[in-house]
Design a protein around this motif. Structure first.
Motif, PDB file in Angstrom:
ATOM      1  N   HIS A   5      10.678  60.650  30.227  1.00  0.00           N
ATOM      2  CA  HIS A   5      10.279  61.143  31.546  1.00  0.00           C
ATOM      3  C   HIS A   5      11.347  60.966  32.618  1.00  0.00           C
ATOM      4  O   HIS A   5      11.227  61.529  33.697  1.00  0.00           O
ATOM      5  CB  HIS A   5       8.972  60.498  31.975  1.00  0.00           C
TER       6      HIS A   5
ATOM      7  N   LEU B 247      14.664  63.633  30.379  1.00  0.00           N
ATOM      8  CA  LEU B 247      14.529  65.094  30.261  1.00  0.00           C
ATOM      9  C   LEU B 247      14.603  65.811  31.609  1.00  0.00           C
ATOM     10  O   LEU B 247      15.257  66.853  31.702  1.00  0.00           O
ATOM     11  CB  LEU B 247      13.258  65.462  29.488  1.00  0.00           C
TER      12      LEU B 247
ATOM     13  N   ASP C 137       2.353  57.547  37.053  1.00  0.00           N
ATOM     14  CA  ASP C 137       0.929  57.869  37.008  1.00  0.00           C
ATOM     15  C   ASP C 137       0.422  57.572  35.604  1.00  0.00           C
ATOM     16  O   ASP C 137       1.213  57.337  34.695  1.00  0.00           O
ATOM     17  CB  ASP C 137       0.712  59.332  37.402  1.00  0.00           C
ATOM     18  N   PRO C 138      -0.900  57.587  35.414  1.00  0.00           N
ATOM     19  CA  PRO C 138      -1.435  57.142  34.120  1.00  0.00           C
ATOM     20  C   PRO C 138      -0.920  57.959  32.932  1.00  0.00           C
ATOM     21  O   PRO C 138      -0.796  57.418  31.832  1.00  0.00           O
ATOM     22  CB  PRO C 138      -2.951  57.337  34.286  1.00  0.00           C
ATOM     23  N   ILE C 139      -0.629  59.221  33.161  1.00  0.00           N
ATOM     24  CA  ILE C 139      -0.214  60.050  32.024  1.00  0.00           C
ATOM     25  C   ILE C 139       1.234  59.760  31.660  1.00  0.00           C
ATOM     26  O   ILE C 139       1.580  59.653  30.480  1.00  0.00           O
ATOM     27  CB  ILE C 139      -0.468  61.528  32.348  1.00  0.00           C
TER      28      ILE C 139
ATOM     29  N   ASN D 199       1.415  56.756  29.670  1.00  0.00           N
ATOM     30  CA  ASN D 199       1.095  56.879  28.252  1.00  0.00           C
ATOM     31  C   ASN D 199       2.346  57.021  27.394  1.00  0.00           C
ATOM     32  O   ASN D 199       2.324  56.733  26.204  1.00  0.00           O
ATOM     33  CB  ASN D 199       0.215  58.121  28.008  1.00  0.00           C
ATOM     34  N   ARG D 200       3.419  57.550  27.966  1.00  0.00           N
ATOM     35  CA  ARG D 200       4.633  57.828  27.191  1.00  0.00           C
ATOM     36  C   ARG D 200       5.756  56.860  27.519  1.00  0.00           C
ATOM     37  O   ARG D 200       6.522  56.476  26.636  1.00  0.00           O
ATOM     38  CB  ARG D 200       5.140  59.245  27.492  1.00  0.00           C
TER      39      ARG D 200
ATOM     40  N   THR E 269      -0.011  70.223  35.326  1.00  0.00           N
ATOM     41  CA  THR E 269      -0.674  71.434  34.827  1.00  0.00           C
ATOM     42  C   THR E 269      -0.394  71.613  33.335  1.00  0.00           C
ATOM     43  O   THR E 269      -1.032  72.424  32.689  1.00  0.00           O
ATOM     44  CB  THR E 269      -0.203  72.705  35.562  1.00  0.00           C
TER      45      THR E 269
ATOM     46  N   VAL F 157      -0.616  69.231  30.995  1.00  0.00           N
ATOM     47  CA  VAL F 157      -1.130  68.106  30.200  1.00  0.00           C
ATOM     48  C   VAL F 157      -1.861  68.592  28.944  1.00  0.00           C
ATOM     49  O   VAL F 157      -2.733  69.451  29.001  1.00  0.00           O
ATOM     50  CB  VAL F 157      -2.066  67.215  31.052  1.00  0.00           C
TER      51      VAL F 157
ATOM     52  N   LEU G 112      -1.331  64.293  22.869  1.00  0.00           N
ATOM     53  CA  LEU G 112      -0.494  63.980  21.715  1.00  0.00           C
ATOM     54  C   LEU G 112      -1.152  62.777  21.057  1.00  0.00           C
ATOM     55  O   LEU G 112      -1.266  61.711  21.676  1.00  0.00           O
ATOM     56  CB  LEU G 112       0.928  63.663  22.204  1.00  0.00           C
TER      57      LEU G 112
ATOM     58  N   GLU H 195      -3.903  61.202  23.227  1.00  0.00           N
ATOM     59  CA  GLU H 195      -3.627  60.714  24.582  1.00  0.00           C
ATOM     60  C   GLU H 195      -2.971  61.804  25.410  1.00  0.00           C
ATOM     61  O   GLU H 195      -2.098  62.522  24.919  1.00  0.00           O
ATOM     62  CB  GLU H 195      -2.681  59.503  24.531  1.00  0.00           C
ATOM     63  N   PRO H 196      -3.384  61.935  26.677  1.00  0.00           N
ATOM     64  CA  PRO H 196      -2.764  62.966  27.513  1.00  0.00           C
ATOM     65  C   PRO H 196      -1.278  62.698  27.755  1.00  0.00           C
ATOM     66  O   PRO H 196      -0.889  61.559  28.028  1.00  0.00           O
ATOM     67  CB  PRO H 196      -3.537  62.907  28.837  1.00  0.00           C
TER      68      PRO H 196
ATOM     69  N   LYS I 214       2.431  64.846  29.423  1.00  0.00           N
ATOM     70  CA  LYS I 214       2.922  66.002  30.175  1.00  0.00           C
ATOM     71  C   LYS I 214       3.887  66.778  29.288  1.00  0.00           C
ATOM     72  O   LYS I 214       5.003  66.343  29.035  1.00  0.00           O
ATOM     73  CB  LYS I 214       3.568  65.528  31.472  1.00  0.00           C
TER      74      LYS I 214
ATOM     75  N   VAL J 250       8.091  66.620  27.089  1.00  0.00           N
ATOM     76  CA  VAL J 250       8.074  66.187  25.692  1.00  0.00           C
ATOM     77  C   VAL J 250       8.729  67.316  24.902  1.00  0.00           C
ATOM     78  O   VAL J 250       8.416  68.487  25.127  1.00  0.00           O
ATOM     79  CB  VAL J 250       6.619  65.963  25.197  1.00  0.00           C
TER      80      VAL J 250
ATOM     81  N   VAL K 118      -6.230  72.853  25.756  1.00  0.00           N
ATOM     82  CA  VAL K 118      -7.509  73.284  26.324  1.00  0.00           C
ATOM     83  C   VAL K 118      -8.230  74.237  25.387  1.00  0.00           C
ATOM     84  O   VAL K 118      -9.460  74.258  25.331  1.00  0.00           O
ATOM     85  CB  VAL K 118      -7.291  73.921  27.715  1.00  0.00           C
TER      86      VAL K 118
ATOM     87  N   PRO L 293      -6.922  73.356  33.129  1.00  0.00           N
ATOM     88  CA  PRO L 293      -6.790  72.887  31.734  1.00  0.00           C
ATOM     89  C   PRO L 293      -6.248  71.463  31.655  1.00  0.00           C
ATOM     90  O   PRO L 293      -6.793  70.628  30.912  1.00  0.00           O
ATOM     91  CB  PRO L 293      -5.821  73.905  31.117  1.00  0.00           C
TER      92      PRO L 293
ATOM     93  N   MET M 251      -8.874  68.969  32.821  1.00  0.00           N
ATOM     94  CA  MET M 251      -9.961  68.769  31.856  1.00  0.00           C
ATOM     95  C   MET M 251      -9.498  67.929  30.664  1.00  0.00           C
ATOM     96  O   MET M 251     -10.264  67.112  30.142  1.00  0.00           O
ATOM     97  CB  MET M 251     -10.502  70.124  31.381  1.00  0.00           C
TER      98      MET M 251
ATOM     99  N   THR N  40      -7.278  65.587  30.714  1.00  0.00           N
ATOM    100  CA  THR N  40      -7.242  64.204  31.187  1.00  0.00           C
ATOM    101  C   THR N  40      -8.658  63.641  31.315  1.00  0.00           C
ATOM    102  O   THR N  40      -8.937  62.504  30.934  1.00  0.00           O
ATOM    103  CB  THR N  40      -6.522  64.131  32.537  1.00  0.00           C
TER     104      THR N  40
ATOM    105  N   ALA O 298      -7.350  58.225  37.203  1.00  0.00           N
ATOM    106  CA  ALA O 298      -6.990  58.918  35.956  1.00  0.00           C
ATOM    107  C   ALA O 298      -6.295  60.251  36.224  1.00  0.00           C
ATOM    108  O   ALA O 298      -5.395  60.648  35.491  1.00  0.00           O
ATOM    109  CB  ALA O 298      -8.238  59.143  35.100  1.00  0.00           C
ATOM    110  N   ILE O 299      -6.709  60.951  37.277  1.00  0.00           N
ATOM    111  CA  ILE O 299      -6.122  62.271  37.556  1.00  0.00           C
ATOM    112  C   ILE O 299      -5.020  62.194  38.607  1.00  0.00           C
ATOM    113  O   ILE O 299      -4.560  63.226  39.100  1.00  0.00           O
ATOM    114  CB  ILE O 299      -7.198  63.294  38.001  1.00  0.00           C
TER     115      ILE O 299
ATOM    116  N   GLY P 280      -1.966  61.678  38.461  1.00  0.00           N
ATOM    117  CA  GLY P 280      -0.671  62.266  38.124  1.00  0.00           C
ATOM    118  C   GLY P 280      -0.731  63.774  38.055  1.00  0.00           C
ATOM    119  O   GLY P 280       0.167  64.412  37.511  1.00  0.00           O
ATOM    120  N   GLN P 281      -1.798  64.340  38.587  1.00  0.00           N
ATOM    121  CA  GLN P 281      -1.975  65.783  38.520  1.00  0.00           C
ATOM    122  C   GLN P 281      -2.314  66.312  39.905  1.00  0.00           C
ATOM    123  O   GLN P 281      -3.074  65.701  40.645  1.00  0.00           O
ATOM    124  CB  GLN P 281      -3.088  66.112  37.514  1.00  0.00           C
TER     125      GLN P 281
ATOM    126  N   PHE Q 256     -11.645  80.495  32.776  1.00  0.00           N
ATOM    127  CA  PHE Q 256     -10.682  79.451  33.150  1.00  0.00           C
ATOM    128  C   PHE Q 256     -10.919  78.153  32.367  1.00  0.00           C
ATOM    129  O   PHE Q 256      -9.970  77.489  31.962  1.00  0.00           O
ATOM    130  CB  PHE Q 256     -10.749  79.163  34.649  1.00  0.00           C
TER     131      PHE Q 256
ATOM    132  N   ARG R  68     -11.948  77.775  29.509  1.00  0.00           N
ATOM    133  CA  ARG R  68     -11.520  77.935  28.114  1.00  0.00           C
ATOM    134  C   ARG R  68     -10.010  78.132  27.987  1.00  0.00           C
ATOM    135  O   ARG R  68      -9.505  78.389  26.895  1.00  0.00           O
ATOM    136  CB  ARG R  68     -12.232  79.141  27.493  1.00  0.00           C
TER     137      ARG R  68
ATOM    138  N   ALA S 156      -5.353  62.718  44.195  1.00  0.00           N
ATOM    139  CA  ALA S 156      -6.745  62.293  44.378  1.00  0.00           C
ATOM    140  C   ALA S 156      -6.838  60.925  45.044  1.00  0.00           C
ATOM    141  O   ALA S 156      -7.894  60.558  45.561  1.00  0.00           O
ATOM    142  CB  ALA S 156      -7.453  62.270  43.027  1.00  0.00           C
TER     143      ALA S 156
END
Lengths: 290, 182, 796
Positions: free
Chosen positions: A36, A39, A105-107, A110-111, B46, B48, B51, B54-55, B57, B61, B74, B103, B106, B108, B127-128, B130-131, C32, C34, C722
């Motif tokens: 992260h 890249l 952030d949490p995502i 994860n990596r 957007t 996410v 893998l 686990e979510p 980005k 990757v 999604v 997508p 959801m 996440t 949790a969200i 990073g989005q 959306f 889906r 958020a």
């Protein structure tokens, strides 16, 4: 579209395999873990390599948190999320959980990995300040499996520059375990997930009600993550008090060398070095006592 | 180079460049355009996908790094025709407007509920975090995830045993011709 | 007028009604959720090529040479095009929406960092990107003009030397109101307060960046263009004028759009490049910006340096407002506003107050920055106007020692004064401000908050309460004085009822997430009694929808919403005649009851709209003079703008040690007239409130002294997550518009307009113990700390 320049992808299956790949491919190769930091730089074409060596498969080998009697050892591929969620680590050094909650952030967590963060050596990077505060040492393995151990001060050679040489890999971080320890981390950021405007980590070791040792690490206030020996000297042998914390904060403020940028003015950052040093010392002492 | 991975329960093997990003592999090689690209710097989320559950980005990757691993997008969230409670929640609580971040949000949200079936508002926001969503101001996304949590809990209370296993997702949805980046 | 305190029940089931208004789930959501939305970047065509743009690394430079030979030889490259090559075709420059010109690709000079210099077309996007590295451009770097204040200095470098005889960086002057009358009122006022304010440059940054797929069929002579546009019809006409392709041979398709917020109103050079590339290569060509390109080159917003002055009596009667504005328009005047309104609708800066006089003088300048100005849900610059008035009203309250709520209540335009003509000539259609304000105060627990604040101040804690009350002007035209490049601001709508009683509505406006497919089905359903689920809404395809100017400035409901209601009534009128034949009574003997015509006094005799539709298309006689079919089309020209209003209250806490601002609560009471789908309205408000948090606290497109953009990624240009926004508390009042067929006013931008001053007012209120009267956005911790130390500085 931001995409990296072409490179060959290699996947390492063990630490020694990674080292042999680096030996074979030379200095135009680079290890990639979470990716992260690397890249995005490659996508912006600020960095390019002929080979990327993916070390994520080494997680079985280098993803661990092991508590020993004298030191706590963390594998370099331990991911941020594993650091955040480790009860062992949080019990010994709550400063890690404090910091991990506010890293990216949490995502991304994860990596991203401990080793990746330290090796990126960004002056604003949080875990470098944490490891500095805890007096960590870094284990670097090189060709033929030779290992050397360096202190955080030695590890950071300059901004974005570490002691890890060609053909070498950071494999482990060791945190000395001593009784009476309390630790805390605090970061001021413009928004969740942003790099620190300033952050501070503090660790204190109490012997009864006397500070036997204390260390403060700051991030984003100079060309390199900064440990402040003068703070340690001022605190050692003293009884914790607000005036002592103030004294430490004042030392932190005058010891750092922040620059004005979009995140804030140099004056403000200097103020934060003071404020956050006091706050983290206060909390570290509370935790050491409890 | 050749890469083999499992995407929405289907094993795929493709010849790719080592530098190909996972988001482009999914969108341009497999034609799974539900995963989006919004910032290139892993800030917006957007892109996410999962893998190994686990979510992550996917703009940051490499497709090659996903080789040998499980990816879910999604398009693989619903079980066949049955929408996931998270998908239902987003519709019920107006958790989406333009649909571009949806997508990733959801994916996440689903991962969060898998680990924490009864998250608080604060846990959902974390949790969200990073989005980015530019449309909703996030409150309805939080409500959507809570809707899913409550409805799943209610459904679990009502059903004592489950017999269904996840069905395979489709790779080439909507019959779109898949482009190729080699 | 009715006052309703809205309660949001998170888990209540869909109470979808058989017809009409109400909380109905969105018809667009199933695709959306889906992952089956179809955005421009999802368009896949056989043989698709990919376009990448080389951009200027510097803000101001003369181009000495461009060598494309290495790029042309790069693997997979099909074409490399420079400005010189476009100039040979007369395509190097294009008109902007404000009658200026903008370079498609730079020929002589680059005028902002990120400006388009050349493009590559290649077989895949990675190859196109690689080839950009191989284009060698030699620049002679010139001094840039970065600070708008410097633009008109005599020795400032002239940016627009492409314009014949241009010797300075002046863009335009504009004024409104009565200068002399205003000066006279100021001269006799008890109290005059003056405050300098900066509304910094920000960017709409929709999650989907801009892009296009151009497919020119040389045999048909037809151009199909999928593009991220909020105004597909207007774009089609402009392409016809620029590219010389006959308008009937251009089809602009705007599929699902991933957020617009005004960013997707202008025509960007990239779209034109994609068209040129498709013509040159004979293949479909895709151009999709990355985020860096989006932030560095596409339409920014705001960038107004303002002085606000307010005159009042000692007891708090506001008498007059005066303002002087320096507007930074960047390198080209690309403002997307009605051409007779170069400052957009900034003229509503008198706000919601009944005053005696007002005057504004504005000077706009060119600088070496990206063009734009009107974007980011601004309702044509009403963001700037509302920020100005709501900030200086707070400054006045501070000066008078009056509660800011009380000051506003004392000066509101009263309900009996509507329609109210402001001192700058705007005719507010309807409003009842006090109940809206009172509701917000009640929801906030205003008195309790003030008590809490007093207690906290005594303990050294910093808590602030900020109020903003706004009146918006949305739904442009009327066409007689509002046009964009000569295209009148009116919108078409077509309604067809099929034989089985299902219907299709075709719109000229373009959803970017606002839920048009749902709201417009509801409007038609309410008028004609066909359930919304039986009504398909089509938009975003110029070959298949009627002409109109598109969606921005909160136009959709005020303009096309009116069109949809009226076209449905037109169909209903025809249905009535057919029903009279079916029931063998005169039309006067029929009454309408949501979906069927009944014979008055004989409720047993009735026919449904579905019966009528079948009769209209079926065998058997129709009443004399009635054609078969059941459809109609209209073009709606609004007689006036609509004027939504709202009262916003923000509560913040500030950490005294770190100066970090936390938005604890935000109460928003909106009055957008008649409400169609409360769920969608609430969503529109929520999104705008988050925008406000972003602008007030963190967003800014900054530049260094060389004109380098410091905010060209989402690492540097911060958007709220958020964690920075609270759980919004919304309420509403309803004051219908008297001239809109269903009384609706539009709400898409209200919250973006109204929330920034509420937040800034709250922060300044929190900092009262430090004697702070004003601090400019963005209120980052560092800038708040500066303010606390008496060192509040403008951000530019």
């Amino acid at each position: 579209m931001q995409v990296p320049a072409p490179f060959e992808y290699e996947r390492a299956t063990s630490v020694d395999h990674a080292i042999s790949l680096m030996e074979r491919l030379g200095s135009t190769s680079r290890l990639i873990a979470g990716g992260h930091s690397l890249l995005p730089m490659m996508k912006l074409r600020l960095a390019s390599f002929d080979y990327l060596i993916d070390i994520n498969d080494l997680h079985d080998e280098l993803g661990y948190i092991e508590a020993g009697p004298d030191e706590l050892r963390i594998g370099a591929l331990t991911r941020h999320r594993e650091l955040l969620e480790s009860a062992t680590l949080t019990a010994a050094f709550p400063i890690f959980a404090d910091a991990e909650r506010v890293i990216a952030d949490p995502i991304v967590r994860n990596r991203g990995t401990l080793g990746g963060s330290l090796c990126q050596a960004d002056p604003s990077e949080d875990l470098s300040a944490v490891c500095t505060a805890l007096g960590a040492s870094c284990v670097i393995r090189g060709p033929g499996g030779a290992e050397r151990v360096v202190s955080m001060e030695e590890f950071h050679v300059g901004p974005y520059e570490t002691a890890v040489g060609d053909g070498e890999i950071l494999v482990e971080v060791r945190l000395p375990v001593r009784p009476g320890c309390g630790s805390a981390y605090e970061k001021v950021e413009r928004r969740a997930g942003d790099w620190a405007v300033v952050s501070a980590g503090a660790a204190v070791w109490l012997d009864g009600d006397v500070i036997s040792d204390a260390r403060v690490g700051l991030a984003a206030v100079g060309p390199n993550t900064t440990g402040i020996p003068e703070v340690s000297a001022a605190l050692r042998g003293q009884t914790p008090s607000e005036s002592l914390f103030e004294q430490a904060g004042a030392i932190a403020a005058r010891s750092c060398d922040p620059a004005t940028d979009q995140r804030g003015s140099a004056d403000y950052k200097r103020h934060l070095a003071d404020e956050l040093t006091r706050r983290t010392l206060r909390r570290a002492v509370e935790r050491a006592r409890s | 180079m050749q890469v083999t991975m499992t995407v929405n329960d289907v094993e795929v093997t493709r010849e790719i460049e080592g530098r190909l990003l996972l988001v482009h592999f999914l969108r341009d090689v497999l034609g799974l355009t539900g995963t989006h690209s919004g910032c290139d710097t892993s800030n917006c989320g957007t892109c996410v996908v999962w893998l190994d559950g686990e979510p992550v980005k996917s703009c940051t990757v490499l497709a090659a790094m996903a080789g040998g691993h499980q990816v879910r997008t999604v398009e693989g969230l619903a079980k066949g025709a049955e929408l996931d409670p998270v998908q239902q929640g987003f519709m019920q609580c107006h958790g989406l407007q333009c649909g571009f971040c949806t997508p990733g949000m959801m994916m996440t949200a689903r991962a969060l509920l898998n680990r924490n079936p009864d998250p608080t508002e604060a846990e959902i926001r974390e949790a969200i975090s990073g989005q980015i969503c530019r449309c909703t101001g996030y409150a309805t996304i939080v409500r959507s995830v809570r809707w899913a949590a409550v409805h799943e809990a209610n459904a679990a209370a009502a059903v004592t045993e489950t017999t269904e296993s996840p069905e395979a997702g489709e790779i080439d949805n909507a019959g779109r011709p898949a482009g190729s980046v080699v | 007028m009715t006052t309703v305190h809205e309660r949001v029940d998170t888990f209540h089931d869909n109470d979808q009604k058989p017809v009409g208004y109400g909380r109905m789930l969105r018809k667009e959501d199933p695709r959306f959720v889906r992952g089956r939305g179809r955005f421009v970047d999802d368009v896949r065509l056989p043989g698709l090529l990919h376009l990448a743009i080389l951009r200027s690394p510097v803000a101001h430079a003369r181009i000495l040479s461009i060598d494309t030979s290495a790029a042309e030889a790069s693997p997979g490259v099909k074409a490399v095009v420079t400005g010189a090559m476009l100039a040979e075709q007369g395509l190097a420059w294009m008109p902007t929406l404000s009658n200026d010109v903008q370079a498609v690709l730079a020929t002589d000079k680059v005028r902002f960092q990120g400006q388009e210099v050349a493009f590559v077309v290649a077989e895949d996007p990675y190859a196109a990107r690689d080839a950009l590295e191989l284009i060698d451009v030699e620049y002679d770097v010139l001094d840039p003009v970065v600070d708008a204040r410097r633009a008109l200095e005599p020795d400032a470098p002239v940016i627009r030397d492409d314009l014949e005889g241009k010797t300075d960086n002046h863009c335009f002057d504009w004024e409104t109101g009565d200068e002399a009358a205003t000066a006279a009122v100021f001269a006799r006022a008890d109290v005059v307060v003056s405050q300098d304010l900066v509304y910094p440059r920000v960017h709409p940054a929709p999650m989907e960046t801009c892009g296009a797929v151009a497919d020119f069929d040389a045999v048909e002579g037809k151009l199909r263009l999928w593009s991220t546009t909020q105004a597909p019809h207007a774009h089609r006409t402009l392409y016809a004028l620029v590219a010389g392709i006959p308008e009937h041979k251009i089809q602009v398709i705007s599929p699902d759009i991933g957020g617009g917020f005004g960013n997707k109103v202008p025509i960007y050079p990239g779209y034109v490049c994609a068209i040129v590339a498709s013509i040159v290569t004979g293949k479909p060509v895709k151009w999709m910006e990355d985020r860096f390109e989006n932030l560095i080159s596409t339409g920014f917003a705001r960038d107004y340096i303002m002085r606000g002055e307010i005159a009042a009596t000692r007891d708090g009667r506001i008498l007059a407002i005066r303002t002087n504005v320096l507007a930074d328009h960047g390198a080209f005047n690309g403002t997307a506003a009605p051409v007779k309104y170069p400052a957009g609708f900034f003229g509503v800066f008198t706000g919601s107050y009944d005053i005696e006089a007002a005057y504004c003088k504005m000077t706009a300048v060119f600088t070496n920055k990206a063009p734009g100005g009107v974007a980011y849900a601004c309702s044509f610059r009403i963001t700037e106007a509302v920020y100005l008035v709501e900030r200086i009203v707070d400054c006045l309250a501070d000066e008078l020692g009056m509660d800011p709520a009380e000051l506003r209540l004392k000066n509101f335009i009263r309900p009996e004064q509507f329609p109210y003509t402001t001192k700058t000539g705007w005719v507010y259609d309807s409003g009842d401000y006090e109940p809206t304000m009172r509701l917000a105060m009640e929801m906030a627990g205003y008195a309790d908050l003030r008590r809490e604040q007093q207690e906290k101040r005594a303990r050294g804690e910093l808590m602030g309460i900020g109020i903003a009350f706004f009146t918006e002007a949305v739904g442009a035209g009327p066409r007689k004085n509002m046009d964009i490049l000569g295209l009148g601001m009116a919108d078409g709508c077509e309604l067809r009822v099929h034989p089985t009683g299902k219907a299709v509505v075709r719109l000229s406006v373009q959803s970017q997430g606002q839920g048009h497919e749902t709201t417009f089905a509801q409007i038609v359903a309410e008028e004609i009694g066909i359930p919304p689920d039986d009504i398909d809404v089509l938009h975003g395809d110029t070959d298949n929808t009627p002409f109109g100017l598109g969606t921005y400035g909160s136009r959709s409901t005020p303009v096309s919403g009116a069109a949809a209601a009226l076209v449905a009534r037109k169909v209903r009128d025809k249905a009535r005649i057919i029903a009279s034949g079916m029931l063998e009574v005169s039309v006067a003997d029929l009454e309408w009851d949501k979906g069927s015509f009944r014979v008055k006094g004989d409720p047993g005799k009735s026919v449904t709209i579905q019966d009528i539709a079948m009769r209209a298309h079926g065998a058997g006689d129709l009443p004399e003079g009635v054609e078969g079919g059941l459809e109609a089309q209209i073009c709606y020209n609004p007689s006036n703008l609509t004027y939504p209003h709202g009262a916003y209250i923000c509560v913040v806490d500030i950490d005294p040690g770190t100066a970090q601002v936390k938005v604890r609560r935000f109460i928003a009471v909106d009055d957008c007239g008649t409400r169609i789908n409360p769920m969608i309205i609430e969503g529109q408000v929520h999104g705008g409130l988050a925008d406000g948090v972003g602008m007030a606290l963190m967003e800014m497109i900054a530049f260094d002294e060389d004109g380098n953009c410091l905010g060209a990624s989402l690492m540097d240009y911060l958007l709220p997550t958020a964690l920075e926004v609270p759980d919004w508390e919304t309420g509403f009042t309803v004051t219908p518009s008297p001239h809109h067929p269903i009384g609706a006013k539009g709400v898409g931008e209200s919250a973006t307009v109204g929330s920034p001053p509420a937040i800034v007012n709250a922060v300044v209120d929190a900092l009262e113990p430090f004697g702070v009267r004003h601090a400019d956005m963005p209120l980052t911790p560092s800038r708040v700390w500066d303010a606390m130390r008496g060192n509040a500085r403008p951000p530019i």
